[in-house]
Write a protein that holds these residues in place. Structure first.
Motif, PDB file in Angstrom:
ATOM      1  N   ALA A  86       0.831  -1.208   0.000  1.00  0.00           N
ATOM      2  CA  ALA A  86       0.000   0.000   0.000  1.00  0.00           C
ATOM      3  C   ALA A  86       0.865   1.257   0.000  1.00  0.00           C
ATOM      4  O   ALA A  86       0.577   2.231  -0.696  1.00  0.00           O
ATOM      5  CB  ALA A  86      -0.929  -0.006   1.217  1.00  0.00           C
ATOM      6  N   LEU A  87       1.942   1.250   0.766  1.00  0.00           N
ATOM      7  CA  LEU A  87       2.850   2.404   0.801  1.00  0.00           C
ATOM      8  C   LEU A  87       3.503   2.614  -0.552  1.00  0.00           C
ATOM      9  O   LEU A  87       3.703   3.754  -0.990  1.00  0.00           O
ATOM     10  CB  LEU A  87       3.912   2.197   1.886  1.00  0.00           C
ATOM     11  N   SER A  88       3.849   1.531  -1.211  1.00  0.00           N
ATOM     12  CA  SER A  88       4.446   1.637  -2.541  1.00  0.00           C
ATOM     13  C   SER A  88       3.460   2.254  -3.523  1.00  0.00           C
ATOM     14  O   SER A  88       3.833   3.061  -4.377  1.00  0.00           O
ATOM     15  CB  SER A  88       4.887   0.256  -3.021  1.00  0.00           C
ATOM     16  N   GLU A  89       2.194   1.898  -3.380  1.00  0.00           N
ATOM     17  CA  GLU A  89       1.165   2.398  -4.295  1.00  0.00           C
ATOM     18  C   GLU A  89       0.905   3.895  -4.143  1.00  0.00           C
ATOM     19  O   GLU A  89       0.400   4.535  -5.066  1.00  0.00           O
ATOM     20  CB  GLU A  89      -0.132   1.610  -4.092  1.00  0.00           C
ATOM     21  N   ILE A  90       1.249   4.456  -2.986  1.00  0.00           N
ATOM     22  CA  ILE A  90       1.096   5.911  -2.818  1.00  0.00           C
ATOM     23  C   ILE A  90       2.468   6.592  -2.857  1.00  0.00           C
ATOM     24  O   ILE A  90       2.638   7.709  -2.382  1.00  0.00           O
ATOM     25  CB  ILE A  90       0.345   6.268  -1.521  1.00  0.00           C
ATOM     26  N   ASN A  91       3.453   5.871  -3.412  1.00  0.00           N
ATOM     27  CA  ASN A  91       4.795   6.420  -3.668  1.00  0.00           C
ATOM     28  C   ASN A  91       5.555   6.806  -2.402  1.00  0.00           C
ATOM     29  O   ASN A  91       6.378   7.723  -2.425  1.00  0.00           O
ATOM     30  CB  ASN A  91       4.708   7.630  -4.613  1.00  0.00           C
ATOM     31  N   ARG A  92       5.317   6.099  -1.313  1.00  0.00           N
ATOM     32  CA  ARG A  92       6.119   6.285  -0.105  1.00  0.00           C
ATOM     33  C   ARG A  92       7.119   5.132  -0.045  1.00  0.00           C
ATOM     34  O   ARG A  92       6.999   4.195   0.742  1.00  0.00           O
ATOM     35  CB  ARG A  92       5.242   6.340   1.142  1.00  0.00           C
ATOM     36  N   THR A  93       8.089   5.234  -0.938  1.00  0.00           N
ATOM     37  CA  THR A  93       8.998   4.118  -1.176  1.00  0.00           C
ATOM     38  C   THR A  93       9.868   3.814   0.028  1.00  0.00           C
ATOM     39  O   THR A  93      10.125   2.652   0.341  1.00  0.00           O
ATOM     40  CB  THR A  93       9.879   4.428  -2.396  1.00  0.00           C
ATOM     41  N   THR A  94      10.359   4.840   0.714  1.00  0.00           N
ATOM     42  CA  THR A  94      11.225   4.600   1.877  1.00  0.00           C
ATOM     43  C   THR A  94      10.470   3.849   2.964  1.00  0.00           C
ATOM     44  O   THR A  94      10.969   2.869   3.526  1.00  0.00           O
ATOM     45  CB  THR A  94      11.751   5.936   2.424  1.00  0.00           C
ATOM     46  N   SER A  95       9.246   4.292   3.249  1.00  0.00           N
ATOM     47  CA  SER A  95       8.434   3.603   4.260  1.00  0.00           C
ATOM     48  C   SER A  95       8.091   2.193   3.811  1.00  0.00           C
ATOM     49  O   SER A  95       8.063   1.254   4.619  1.00  0.00           O
ATOM     50  CB  SER A  95       7.153   4.392   4.529  1.00  0.00           C
ATOM     51  N   SER A  96       7.856   2.022   2.514  1.00  0.00           N
ATOM     52  CA  SER A  96       7.562   0.695   1.975  1.00  0.00           C
ATOM     53  C   SER A  96       8.745  -0.237   2.177  1.00  0.00           C
ATOM     54  O   SER A  96       8.585  -1.402   2.560  1.00  0.00           O
ATOM     55  CB  SER A  96       7.217   0.806   0.490  1.00  0.00           C
ATOM     56  N   ARG A  97       9.940   0.271   1.932  1.00  0.00           N
ATOM     57  CA  ARG A  97      11.136  -0.562   2.116  1.00  0.00           C
ATOM     58  C   ARG A  97      11.328  -0.924   3.587  1.00  0.00           C
ATOM     59  O   ARG A  97      11.803  -2.019   3.906  1.00  0.00           O
ATOM     60  CB  ARG A  97      12.372   0.161   1.597  1.00  0.00           C
ATOM     61  N   ARG A  98      11.008  -0.011   4.484  1.00  0.00           N
ATOM     62  CA  ARG A  98      11.127  -0.334   5.916  1.00  0.00           C
ATOM     63  C   ARG A  98      10.186  -1.463   6.299  1.00  0.00           C
ATOM     64  O   ARG A  98      10.542  -2.356   7.081  1.00  0.00           O
ATOM     65  CB  ARG A  98      10.829   0.913   6.741  1.00  0.00           C
ATOM     66  N   GLU A  99       8.979  -1.434   5.756  1.00  0.00           N
ATOM     67  CA  GLU A  99       8.031  -2.522   6.032  1.00  0.00           C
ATOM     68  C   GLU A  99       8.533  -3.832   5.425  1.00  0.00           C
ATOM     69  O   GLU A  99       8.394  -4.898   6.023  1.00  0.00           O
ATOM     70  CB  GLU A  99       6.646  -2.175   5.470  1.00  0.00           C
ATOM     71  N   TRP A 100       9.134  -3.735   4.247  1.00  0.00           N
ATOM     72  CA  TRP A 100       9.706  -4.941   3.624  1.00  0.00           C
ATOM     73  C   TRP A 100      10.808  -5.521   4.509  1.00  0.00           C
ATOM     74  O   TRP A 100      10.841  -6.735   4.746  1.00  0.00           O
ATOM     75  CB  TRP A 100      10.261  -4.593   2.241  1.00  0.00           C
ATOM     76  N   ASN A 101      11.684  -4.673   4.988  1.00  0.00           N
ATOM     77  CA  ASN A 101      12.782  -5.151   5.837  1.00  0.00           C
ATOM     78  C   ASN A 101      12.247  -5.789   7.114  1.00  0.00           C
ATOM     79  O   ASN A 101      12.775  -6.809   7.573  1.00  0.00           O
ATOM     80  CB  ASN A 101      13.720  -3.994   6.182  1.00  0.00           C
ATOM     81  N   TYR A 102      11.204  -5.198   7.676  1.00  0.00           N
ATOM     82  CA  TYR A 102      10.573  -5.785   8.867  1.00  0.00           C
ATOM     83  C   TYR A 102      10.009  -7.161   8.548  1.00  0.00           C
ATOM     84  O   TYR A 102      10.205  -8.127   9.294  1.00  0.00           O
ATOM     85  CB  TYR A 102       9.465  -4.856   9.382  1.00  0.00           C
ATOM     86  N   LEU A 103       9.319  -7.262   7.415  1.00  0.00           N
ATOM     87  CA  LEU A 103       8.746  -8.545   6.996  1.00  0.00           C
ATOM     88  C   LEU A 103       9.835  -9.603   6.839  1.00  0.00           C
ATOM     89  O   LEU A 103       9.714 -10.729   7.356  1.00  0.00           O
ATOM     90  CB  LEU A 103       8.004  -8.361   5.672  1.00  0.00           C
ATOM     91  N   ILE A 104      10.918  -9.236   6.151  1.00  0.00           N
ATOM     92  CA  ILE A 104      12.000 -10.193   5.899  1.00  0.00           C
ATOM     93  C   ILE A 104      12.684 -10.606   7.203  1.00  0.00           C
ATOM     94  O   ILE A 104      12.984 -11.785   7.423  1.00  0.00           O
ATOM     95  CB  ILE A 104      13.025  -9.590   4.916  1.00  0.00           C
ATOM     96  N   ASN A 105      12.901  -9.652   8.083  1.00  0.00           N
ATOM     97  CA  ASN A 105      13.600  -9.935   9.341  1.00  0.00           C
ATOM     98  C   ASN A 105      12.782 -10.768  10.312  1.00  0.00           C
ATOM     99  O   ASN A 105      13.332 -11.313  11.274  1.00  0.00           O
ATOM    100  CB  ASN A 105      14.023  -8.628  10.010  1.00  0.00           C
TER     101      ASN A 105
END
Length: 633
Positions: free
Chosen positions: A411-430
């Motif tokens: 959802a963050l990626s879809e509203i162009n909040r790429t940095t926040s999207s990447r933080r959520e990705w890192n949380y998911l992966i970790n």
């Protein structure tokens, strides 16, 4: 075969899988509701905020709460803050609220509450406040002061919030001359040299000149050649002398060599100091192809021969075609790199031991890397990609697609909040198992989050999943502009894979931007017009100009793509200075490139080209052409 460059990085799914998402038409409507609720939260009207929150049904609803609590961390909101921090503990949502809350508690001098909500952090200001409050509320001094010592012993200034606890620490006698000297050394050698004048005043008066001497060496390493500056030839002066001469050898090697002979007479250097100097001299002189490089390489004790030194030992012996020396040096050593094995085999061949050479090359030819492809070319064998198809259970993909971290990242990626999207990705992966991470990578690949996927696969050490590690990203654009610029498609793909891992918003500390990491000045030169940063983050503009720049460098280097690749990384004029007067084989020239980054860059780009070339159905080895290629001014 992966090399991750230090970058700062600011979508169709499986039709058979139900991804937690919105329909194409509902996306903008639902996201607008979220953005509206967030705006209300930031306005500060609590009644309207609560009402908007109640009505909102959106995966980013926690971000509305975060926006409100971060901006308005009032004591009256403690219950909401406490619940929020508990629910979203460990997620990217936690720290922004906790940080704002701790700052508010500090401002209001709420010591007990601050201690209650504090969590260990790299934020020095909050850490100092926490230690100060603990001390004030009766914590054992010895335990607190040890932590203060660790905070003080850094090579940079700490924030003003640390002043109070540092003052107590100093009054209790913890600021010893030894610790002052330690911090001064950190500031001079690795930190902020602007801290030195302050630390100078903390030293005993008779040692003030030592701080001045360190400052001088930091600003002008040639000062180490002036023996008159070293008045006492004591231990501290010897540390400064070693520091200065090790900096000088990179600036002016001949002056450094003359100065070292005098310094060795003046000082009674320790064995460790001498070995440290030998190591730096060896690296510097070998990289500069200095006539005394071999002498200094041989002075370094074998126990100090790390990967970096072994590389330059190899380069030095290659420069003089010392095939017996390479055999003597590398034979019997454990854990040789692929490059060392390749050149050891080459040395055996040059010494007439072809069977031994072919045996080693045959082993290397099974590998998917630069030396593996070179070895395959030498033996006229097909390249090996060690390819492993990505097979993941659809139920697991479904599960990961519905994980809160993934849903929020999307959802963050879809509203162009790429940095926040990447933080959520890192949380998911970790917070995922290995299989779940692989499933997330599959989902991320379908969303064109290629940089995240490539990094994740490297973390998992799953290097053979080439579908995920070598995507044909933005294929329409790369094909179009490769054809227009008359360059090979695999070359532009390989450059982008090495430069940004296909992150459109990538930027480097040097100011390079976008997929192909173009400097604004380069973009302006190629396009003959100013190109904005925003434009360079646009894939179309970036690929268009990056492809044109590759074509330009190829022409400048008379059609030589090896030199053009090196120029893309290090600059055309620098590469032209590395060209030998006498023709030399291209693999030998690549190995002698003085910049490790450029040396590895060229190897990786051409290995990546081969991967793309083979995956596109081509059976030939691009490295065949390198066997006969010569490099010359």
């Amino acid at each position: 075969m992966i090399m991750l460059k230090k970058l700062f990085i600011a979508a169709a799914l499986f039709s058979s899988i139900s991804i937690a998402s919105f329909s194409a038409n509902a996306i903008s409507v639902e996201h607008k509701k979220f953005l509206s609720a967030e705006k209300i939260a930031l306005s500060g009207n609590k009644k309207r905020y609560k009402k908007a929150l109640e009505k909102l049904n959106h995966p980013l609803k926690p971000y509305v709460k975060m926006a409100y609590l971060k901006k308005y961390p009032y004591l009256s909101n403690e219950a909401d803050i406490k619940d929020f921090l508990r629910i979203y503990q460990g997620t990217p949502l936690e720290w922004p609220v906790r940080k704002a809350w701790l700052k508010k508690l500090s401002k209001r001098n709420k010591k007990a509450l601050f201690i209650k909500y504090f969590k260990p952090t790299k934020n020095a200001a909050l850490t100092c406040t926490h230690l100060n409050y603990q001390l004030q509320l009766g914590a054992p001094e010895s335990a607190i002061m040890q932590q203060v010592t660790d905070l003080w012993l850094v090579g940079k200034s700490q924030p003003k919030e640390c002043n109070a606890i540092f003052k107590k620490w100093r009054k209790q006698g913890y600021m010893t001359p030894e610790r002052i000297w330690h911090r001064l050394t950190l500031a001079a050698q690795k930190g902020k040299h602007t801290l030195i004048p302050y630390l100078k005043l903390q030293l005993p008066k008779e040692d003030h000149y030592l701080a001045d001497l360190y400052y001088k060496m930091r600003k002008d390493p040639s000062a180490s050649a002036g023996l008159y500056r070293f008045k006492k030839a004591n231990q501290k002066e010897s540390e400064i002398a070693i520091y200065g001469i090790k900096r000088l050898i990179w600036r002016d090697e001949n002056l450094a060599l003359r100065a070292w002979r005098k310094l060795e007479v003046k000082f009674n250097f320790t064995k460790e100091q001498k070995e440290s100097a030998y190591y730096t001299f060896a690296l510097a002189l070998a990289s500069k192809k200095h006539k005394e490089a071999k002498f200094w390489l041989n002075k370094v004790p074998h126990k100090n021969h790390d990967k970096k030194l072994m590389q330059w030992q190899l380069a030095n012996m290659l420069q003089s075609s010392d095939w017996p020396g390479i055999i003597a040096y590398f034979t019997g050593k454990e854990n040789l790199s692929n490059g060392q094995k390749y050149w050891l085999a080459f040395s055996y061949q040059e010494q007439g031991k072809k069977l031994k050479a072919d045996e080693m090359w045959l082993s290397l030819a099974q590998k998917r890397n630069y030396y593996g492809f070179m070895s395959a070319a030498r033996l006229n064998l097909p390249v090996q990609l060690e390819y492993q198809k990505t097979l993941i259970d659809k139920k697991l993909i479904e599960k990961v697609s519905q994980a809160p971290g993934f849903v929020r990242a999307k959802a963050l990626s879809e509203i162009n909040r790429t940095t926040s999207s990447r933080r959520e990705w890192n949380y998911l992966i970790n917070t995922s198992s290995k299989d779940e991470k692989l499933a997330a990578a599959q989902l991320g690949s379908k969303l064109n989050w290629h940089d995240r996927v490539i990094v994740t696969m490297a973390q998992l050490e799953l290097f053979n999943y080439l579908d995920l590690r070598f995507p044909e990203a933005f294929d329409v654009l790369y094909k179009k502009y490769s054809q227009r610029s008359k360059i090979d498609l695999t070359w532009s793909y390989a450059i982008s894979r090495r430069e940004s891992s296909f992150a459109p918003d990538a930027y480097s500390g040097a100011g390079a931007l976008g997929l192909m990491q173009l400097l604004p000045s380069t973009a302006r030169y190629i396009s003959k017009a100013k190109v904005s940063r925003k434009k360079l983050f646009d894939p179309k503009t970036n690929i268009k100009l990056g492809s044109a720049y590759l074509s330009y460098l190829k022409r400048k280097n008379h059609g030589n793509e090896i030199l053009a690749t090196a120029s893309y990384n290090a600059g055309y004029h620098r590469v032209s200075k590395w060209l030998p007067k006498k023709a030399m084989p291209v693999d030998l020239w690549i190995e002698s490139i003085p910049y490790r980054e450029t040396r590895d860059y060229v190897k990786n780009v051409f290995a990546y080209r081969q991967v793309y070339h083979t995956r596109m159905g081509k059976v030939d080895n691009l490295f065949d052409d390198l066997l006969t290629m010569k490099i010359q001014k």
